[in-house]
Write a protein that holds these residues in place. Structure first.
Motif, short mmCIF file in Angstrom:
data_model
loop_
_atom_site.label_atom_id
_atom_site.label_comp_id
_atom_site.label_asym_id
_atom_site.label_seq_id
_atom_site.Cartn_x
_atom_site.Cartn_y
_atom_site.Cartn_z
N ILE A 47 0.85 -1.19 0.00
CA ILE A 47 0.00 0.00 0.00
C ILE A 47 0.89 1.24 0.00
N GLY A 82 1.76 8.50 10.46
CA GLY A 82 0.93 7.75 11.41
C GLY A 82 0.10 6.69 10.69
N ILE A 83 -0.51 7.07 9.58
CA ILE A 83 -1.33 6.14 8.81
C ILE A 83 -0.46 5.01 8.25
N ALA A 85 2.20 3.85 9.54
CA ALA A 85 2.51 2.97 10.68
C ALA A 85 1.32 2.08 11.02
N GLY A 86 0.12 2.67 11.05
CA GLY A 86 -1.09 1.90 11.39
C GLY A 86 -1.34 0.79 10.38
N LEU A 87 -1.13 1.09 9.11
CA LEU A 87 -1.29 0.06 8.07
C LEU A 87 -0.29 -1.07 8.29
N ALA A 89 1.19 -1.93 11.06
CA ALA A 89 0.87 -2.66 12.29
C ALA A 89 -0.22 -3.70 12.02
N CYS A 90 -1.04 -3.45 11.00
CA CYS A 90 -2.12 -4.38 10.66
C CYS A 90 -1.74 -5.28 9.49
N LYS A 92 -0.04 -4.69 6.62
CA LYS A 92 0.19 -4.19 5.26
C LYS A 92 1.66 -3.84 5.08
N VAL A 120 7.30 -1.36 13.51
CA VAL A 120 6.44 -1.89 12.45
C VAL A 120 7.22 -1.82 11.14
#
Ligand SMILES: [Mg+2]
Lengths: 332, 289
Positions: A47, A82-83, A85-87, A89-90, A92, A120
């Protein structure tokens, strides 16, 4: 946007390019976009996150062909990191792409905490790095990024010298289980490497051998070192050129070998002379008891001169002529 | 992958959860008192929110914490970690006894959340980071299609960080109806009243203007919190739950006193606080009986 760029290479340097048989490739950030698209086509988990930066990042075609794999967040770099990192962490494989000047300054804390400290496997991609934006001025230059990121634990830092290194770096980052920072410029690069060259993060690539002096360089300055080595050959001096594409972890073995085998070392980088590749090499050498004649050529600690990337390089001696002159002085 | 039912928290009544909240307040104070450090006021103000999340709302369990279909919770107001530790320990993520090492030399129990602790999703503590991370998680959850939801808890003082508003804008742009931002609206921050430090009111209008569905609730009302956190939005937009809370909730001399932000009770104060909470526990038990 900027005035037409004067040639990066002097007539003599252009002649040397011909002599060495170097051919012109793409801008590294364009090669990144094309290559990442080919990887993302095979791997829907890849992504890309952009901050109104798809145009500068040459990601327009990616966005058109893989719209579900590109997330636009607007001009908001903190949010972009931040986004990203969040991706990651899940699960991606996320690539956050934004001009290096903003990405590694405004959102430094997000890189530090959300990516590096949280560990991450995200990739932070600084485009139009160094002085790529030339006359747009210091707001748009990233001469601090390696200094800032070298002081943050848990991130691999890579500045590829050409399209081959770019593909290698992107592939390695896509496979990495830990954070990576990739640094790309916007000028077309010359292909430097033999077809059998091998890219591995943390392993310098020998571009030319020699033992009078070693140029140790990263990113878009490597080619100028190679041209200088070509010029110095005509003076009977055999100079080594190492592409130290990975600024961390540094290839200390290759560095120390150069220090043992060569009479002098010149580190070259499109970065402040403070905190980048040059100081990383200096610290490693001194702490290992090696003290060759040593210079760092980068952007000095001053208000950066106005001009294109080519002007700025020439002004500060990041050119075949500037580097050869310095080498001749050092070798007496 | 386990079914989502396996991740659902055990069913309990509102009064059972109210009783648990008092117990969790005692645990939070105990951890802070023994460590000699911590964030007391904000921990006590968000206990009911965390209790409802972990014991009624989140599809997350110690057994299934690595499942990609789980819900996610990121504590943006990372300084209230002692309250989160108390809730996670109670939920079985790690032994309660582990909290004895909080903030000690070489302990994994740092004074802000880290992923070294089972049950914690992201390392937080610098303010204004949780919401952008959760936007990324909500995007990932939507791509994966398991129906997972993503929750974050922000302090009201924290809302002065501009990154929150970058994320608020992006979340509604991307129609993240699986994202819930909870504001621990206790109206205090470290140096005083939020309206005096840098006013952020009217909060509800701000979030609505950013395109969110806003629910204002009593942040100490188990039933109201449960409804606000469980119900999906009526439109494809993210949800902001403004939980009106009392900083220092449950301990009379700590309530609404800014100094208790990171105040650590003296032995006498600690005893008084535990006695007050024990008395409250007895009262709830009597009502339940
Ligand atoms: Mg507050």
């Amino acid at each position: 946007m900027s005035a037409p760029a004067p040639a990066m290479f002097s007539p003599a340097a252009r002649e040397m390019i011909q002599q060495l048989g170097l051919t012109r490739g793409r801008a590294n950030q364009e090669e990144f976009a094309v290559f990442l698209e080919s990887l993302a086509r095979e791997n829907p988990n890849i992504i890309v996150v952009t901050s109104d930066s798809r145009g500068s990042g040459k990601l327009g075609p990616f966005a058109k062909s893989l719209p579900r794999q590109l997330i636009e967040v607007g001009i908001a770099e903190q949010n972009l990191v931040g986004i990203t990192a969040g991706l990651a962490a899940c699960g991606k494989k996320s690539f956050g792409v934004s001009p290096a000047c903003f990405l590694t300054a405004r959102s430094l804390e997000q890189i530090k905490n959300d990516i590096c400290y949280s560990n991450v496997p995200a990739v932070v991609v600084g485009i139009s790095a160094g002085v790529s934006y030339g006359a747009l001025g210091t707001t748009h230059h990233s001469l601090h990024d390696f200094a800032a990121l070298r002081a943050i634990h848990n991130i691999t830092l890579v500045a590829p010298a050409d399209n081959f290194e770019t593909r290698g770096a992107v592939l390695a980052a896509a496979k990495a289980g830990t954070p990576t920072y990739l640094r790309f410029g916007k000028a077309a690069m010359l292909d430097l490497h033999a077809p059998n060259a091998c890219f591995e993060p943390g392993r310098a690539i020998s571009v030319r051998s020699g033992s009078d002096l070693a140029f140790i360089a990263s990113g878009e300055t490597v080619v100028h070192c190679l041209l200088a080595a070509g010029f110095l050959e005509t003076k009977g001096l055999h100079c080594r050129v190492l592409s130290m594409h990975t600024v961390r972890p540094l290839d200390e073995a290759a560095l120390h070998q150069a220090a043992r085998e060569c009479r002098a070392i010149i580190c070259v980088e499109e970065h402040s002379i403070h905190g980048g590749l040059g100081e990383a090499c200096a610290a490693s050498l001194l702490q290992s008891g090696l003290h060759p004649a040593f210079r760092i050529v980068g952007i000095p600690d001053e208000d950066t001169v106005t001009g294109s990337q080519a002007d700025i390089f020439r002004h500060y001696g990041l050119s075949m002529e500037g580097l050869s002159d310095l080498a001749l002085k050092m070798l007496g | 992958m386990a079914s989502q039912n396996d991740m659902s928290p055990p069913a309990r009544s509102d009064s059972q959860l109210a009783l648990k909240s008092i117990h969790l307040r005692k645990r939070t104070l105990e951890a802070i008192f023994e460590a000699g450090a911590g964030h007391t006021g904000g921990g006590l103000s968000c206990i009911d929110i965390l209790n409802v999340l972990y014991n009624r709302v989140l599809k997350v369990s110690p057994e299934n914490f690595d499942s990609p279909g789980r819900d996610h919770y990121v504590q943006s107001k990372g300084h209230s970690v002692e309250a989160l530790y108390a809730v996670l320990a109670d939920r079985g993520f790690f032994p309660v006894a582990d909290l004895k090492s909080l903030c000690h030399y070489q302990s994994h129990y740092v004074g802000h959340p880290t992923r070294k602790i089972h049950g914690i999703e992201m390392n937080t503590g610098a303010l204004g980071h949780g919401l952008p991370i959760c936007v990324g998680m909500a995007l990932a959850a939507r791509m994966d299609g398991f129906g997972a939801r993503v929750f974050t808890l922000l302090g009201d003082g924290e809302l002065a960080e501009g990154s929150n508003w970058e994320a608020a804008m992006a979340a509604s742009h991307h129609k993240l109806d699986n994202l819930v931002a909870i504001i621990d609206h206790n109206t205090l921050q470290i140096s005083g009243h939020t309206r005096d430090v840098c006013s952020n009111e009217p909060l509800d209008e701000k979030w609505r203007a950013f395109g969110w569905e806003v629910r204002v609730v009593d942040g100490h009302d188990i039933g109201a919190l449960s409804t606000a956190l469980t119900q999906r939005p009526t439109r494809p937009v993210p949800v902001c739950v403004i939980a009106n809370t009392i900083k220092g909730k449950g301990v009379s001399f700590m309530e609404n006193v800014a100094q208790w932000h990171h105040g650590v009770p003296s032995p006498e104060e600690y005893q008084r606080a535990q006695n007050e909470l024990s008395a409250a526990e007895t009262r709830v038990r009597e009502v339940m009986a």
